[in-house]
Motif scaffolding. Structure first.
Motif, PDB file in Angstrom:
ATOM      1  N   GLN A 127      38.401  42.517  23.758  1.00  0.00           N
ATOM      2  CA  GLN A 127      39.314  41.405  24.033  1.00  0.00           C
ATOM      3  C   GLN A 127      39.045  40.238  23.078  1.00  0.00           C
ATOM      4  OE1 GLN A 127      41.718  41.152  26.560  1.00  0.00           O
ATOM      5  NE2 GLN A 127      42.274  39.109  25.954  1.00  0.00           N
ATOM      6  N   VAL A 146      46.756  31.198  35.221  1.00  0.00           N
ATOM      7  CA  VAL A 146      46.118  32.506  35.310  1.00  0.00           C
ATOM      8  C   VAL A 146      47.152  33.574  35.650  1.00  0.00           C
ATOM      9  CG1 VAL A 146      44.393  33.896  36.537  1.00  0.00           C
ATOM     10  CG2 VAL A 146      43.887  31.516  35.954  1.00  0.00           C
ATOM     11  N   ASN A 147      47.779  33.450  36.826  1.00  0.00           N
ATOM     12  CA  ASN A 147      48.698  34.505  37.254  1.00  0.00           C
ATOM     13  C   ASN A 147      50.029  33.990  37.798  1.00  0.00           C
ATOM     14  OD1 ASN A 147      47.869  33.491  39.684  1.00  0.00           O
ATOM     15  ND2 ASN A 147      47.147  35.420  40.524  1.00  0.00           N
ATOM     16  N   SER A 190      34.172  36.441  32.445  1.00  0.00           N
ATOM     17  CA  SER A 190      35.205  37.309  33.001  1.00  0.00           C
ATOM     18  C   SER A 190      35.243  37.030  34.497  1.00  0.00           C
ATOM     19  CB  SER A 190      34.895  38.781  32.742  1.00  0.00           C
ATOM     20  OG  SER A 190      33.759  39.195  33.444  1.00  0.00           O
ATOM     21  N   TRP A 200      37.404  38.425  38.343  1.00  0.00           N
ATOM     22  CA  TRP A 200      38.309  39.350  39.002  1.00  0.00           C
ATOM     23  C   TRP A 200      39.071  38.614  40.095  1.00  0.00           C
ATOM     24  CZ3 TRP A 200      35.156  44.383  40.308  1.00  0.00           C
ATOM     25  CH2 TRP A 200      34.701  44.975  39.129  1.00  0.00           C
ATOM     26  N   PRO A 221      45.404  40.912  43.315  1.00  0.00           N
ATOM     27  CA  PRO A 221      46.804  40.496  43.365  1.00  0.00           C
ATOM     28  C   PRO A 221      47.235  40.270  44.808  1.00  0.00           C
ATOM     29  CG  PRO A 221      46.532  42.410  41.964  1.00  0.00           C
ATOM     30  CD  PRO A 221      45.227  42.199  42.676  1.00  0.00           C
ATOM     31  N   LYS A 250      51.490  44.350  43.376  1.00  0.00           N
ATOM     32  CA  LYS A 250      50.540  43.288  43.711  1.00  0.00           C
ATOM     33  C   LYS A 250      49.746  43.604  44.967  1.00  0.00           C
ATOM     34  CE  LYS A 250      52.666  39.379  41.445  1.00  0.00           C
ATOM     35  NZ  LYS A 250      53.246  38.061  41.586  1.00  0.00           N
ATOM     36  N   ASP A 285      42.463  42.557  39.264  1.00  0.00           N
ATOM     37  CA  ASP A 285      42.775  42.283  37.862  1.00  0.00           C
ATOM     38  C   ASP A 285      41.581  41.560  37.258  1.00  0.00           C
ATOM     39  OD1 ASP A 285      45.461  43.223  37.820  1.00  0.00           O
ATOM     40  OD2 ASP A 285      46.137  41.377  38.749  1.00  0.00           O
ATOM     41  N   GLU A 286      41.324  41.840  35.990  1.00  0.00           N
ATOM     42  CA  GLU A 286      40.247  41.147  35.284  1.00  0.00           C
ATOM     43  C   GLU A 286      40.852  40.185  34.274  1.00  0.00           C
ATOM     44  OE1 GLU A 286      35.924  42.213  33.660  1.00  0.00           O
ATOM     45  OE2 GLU A 286      37.489  43.471  32.800  1.00  0.00           O
ATOM     46  N   TYR A 287      40.314  38.997  34.215  1.00  0.00           N
ATOM     47  CA  TYR A 287      40.728  37.975  33.263  1.00  0.00           C
ATOM     48  C   TYR A 287      39.505  37.517  32.487  1.00  0.00           C
ATOM     49  CZ  TYR A 287      45.218  37.532  35.610  1.00  0.00           C
ATOM     50  OH  TYR A 287      46.469  37.784  36.136  1.00  0.00           O
ATOM     51  N   TYR A 339      44.613  37.789  30.299  1.00  0.00           N
ATOM     52  CA  TYR A 339      44.586  38.924  31.212  1.00  0.00           C
ATOM     53  C   TYR A 339      43.922  40.101  30.512  1.00  0.00           C
ATOM     54  CZ  TYR A 339      46.441  42.810  34.000  1.00  0.00           C
ATOM     55  OH  TYR A 339      46.575  43.936  34.767  1.00  0.00           O
TER      56      TYR A 339
END
Length: 182
Positions: free
Chosen positions: A35, A92-93, A119, A121, A124, A140, A146-148, A177
């Motif tokens: 990433q 973020v989301n 990182s 998690w 959703p 969701k 989900d990992e960011y 993301y």
């Protein structure tokens, strides 16, 4: 019997000395390394003012309507990131509520003392936006988080700067993301 117990105690105490150490090739770093090497583009995000932040037990409320929730077991150092207004849940989301289930500093990916990479998690949340029956909302509701990834930079930091001081002077310079954790 005592000799066996003593040998067992010595062996278990030494296991930590010879246990697995972190290295850049382990699973934790595999996708995060990719990433930051291939998708990284420095960004600038606004930091919320302290007057816009209200800290509760396991939640930080930002600008009255946004919130970041986390476990009471979350390391106090990581709570400082949220308490200092560095993360905006909607960035973020797209939701006003962000529930952090896990956060980790990616120490081996920090290129210098002025940069810290992380990182985290999130799970959703079903039914936050749009129709309950939409494909997006069905996805969701899945069980996998989900990992960011994000990066903080503090231009005034050096190798002797404490984590707390680093966070106080930090800016969010990257947020992305990473994918679904399987």
């Amino acid at each position: 019997m005592k000799k066996i117990l003593i040998i067992f105690l010595i062996m278990t105490s030494m296991a930590g000395l010879f246990g697995q150490t972190e290295n850049i090739e382990n699973r934790k770093y595999h996708t995060s390394k990719e990433q930051f090497e291939k998708k990284y583009v420095r960004q600038e995000y606004e930091k919320y003012l302290k007057s816009q932040i209200k800290v509760e037990k396991n939640k930080v409320v930002i600008d009255v309507v946004k919130s970041i929730e986390f476990s009471e077991n979350l390391d106090k150092r990581f709570k400082l990131i949220f308490e200092n207004g560095l993360i905006d849940p909607t960035k973020v989301n797209g939701n006003y509520v962000l529930r952090i289930s896990s956060i980790d500093e990616l120490i081996l990916l920090n290129p210098n003392p002025q940069t810290k990479r992380f990182s985290f998690w999130i799970f959703p949340q079903k039914g936050i936006s749009g129709s309950e029956n939409s494909v997006e909302n069905m996805l969701k509701g899945r069980a996998n988080p989900d990992e960011y990834y994000f990066e903080l930079q503090n231009e005034n930091a050096d190798e002797n700067t404490s984590f707390e001081k680093f966070i106080e002077g930090a800016k969010l310079t990257y947020l992305a993301y990473g994918g679904v954790i399987i």
